[in-house]
Design a protein around this motif. Sequence first.
Motif, PDB file in Angstrom:
ATOM      1  N   VAL A  17       0.901  -1.114   0.000  1.00  0.00           N
ATOM      2  CA  VAL A  17       0.017  -0.400  -0.104  1.00  0.00           C
ATOM      3  C   VAL A  17       1.106   1.195  -0.013  1.00  0.00           C
ATOM      4  CG1 VAL A  17      -1.923   1.886   1.293  1.00  0.00           C
ATOM      5  CG2 VAL A  17      -1.809  -1.579   1.009  1.00  0.00           C
ATOM      6  N   ALA A  18       0.291   2.481  -1.105  1.00  0.00           N
ATOM      7  CA  ALA A  18       1.417   3.485  -0.956  1.00  0.00           C
ATOM      8  C   ALA A  18       0.889   4.522   0.016  1.00  0.00           C
ATOM      9  CB  ALA A  18       1.192   4.312  -2.720  1.00  0.00           C
ATOM     10  N   THR A  19       1.258   5.421   0.564  1.00  0.00           N
ATOM     11  CA  THR A  19       0.872   6.256   1.686  1.00  0.00           C
ATOM     12  C   THR A  19       1.115   7.892   1.567  1.00  0.00           C
ATOM     13  OG1 THR A  19       1.832   5.772   3.435  1.00  0.00           O
ATOM     14  CG2 THR A  19      -0.414   4.583   3.745  1.00  0.00           C
ATOM     15  N   LEU A  20       0.957   8.520   1.211  1.00  0.00           N
ATOM     16  CA  LEU A  20       1.054  10.052   1.514  1.00  0.00           C
ATOM     17  C   LEU A  20       0.435  11.041   2.790  1.00  0.00           C
ATOM     18  CD1 LEU A  20       2.415  11.876  -0.253  1.00  0.00           C
ATOM     19  CD2 LEU A  20       0.951  12.000  -1.924  1.00  0.00           C
ATOM     20  N   ALA A  21       1.326  11.147   3.051  1.00  0.00           N
ATOM     21  CA  ALA A  21       0.766  12.773   4.718  1.00  0.00           C
ATOM     22  C   ALA A  21       0.022  11.565   5.146  1.00  0.00           C
ATOM     23  CB  ALA A  21       0.350  13.209   3.381  1.00  0.00           C
ATOM     24  N   GLY A  22       0.340  10.057   5.495  1.00  0.00           N
ATOM     25  CA  GLY A  22      -0.858   9.402   6.200  1.00  0.00           C
ATOM     26  C   GLY A  22      -2.030   8.579   5.705  1.00  0.00           C
TER      27      GLY A  22
END
Length: 73
Positions: A17-22
């Motif tokens: 899973v890719a996350t960005l800023a949570g």
Amino acid sequence: MRAWVGDSLVTDTETWVATLAGENVGFISLGEGTVEVNGWARRFYERHGFEVVELNDGSNNEERQPEVRYAWR
């Protein structure tokens, strides 16, 4: 779709899973299955070294959508 992702895709593959800023912003599942034809996704996979090993017309899936299968060598 949610049932299939939770009961089959995630349990039968290695999923990242890719996350960005949570926030979850994307995912990839690596396994023996196929990846639905999607121009953006295909460019992403091919840019990162995946090679197309099979294309089909989708007649064998419940959505009847063309699929592409990649291998990461």
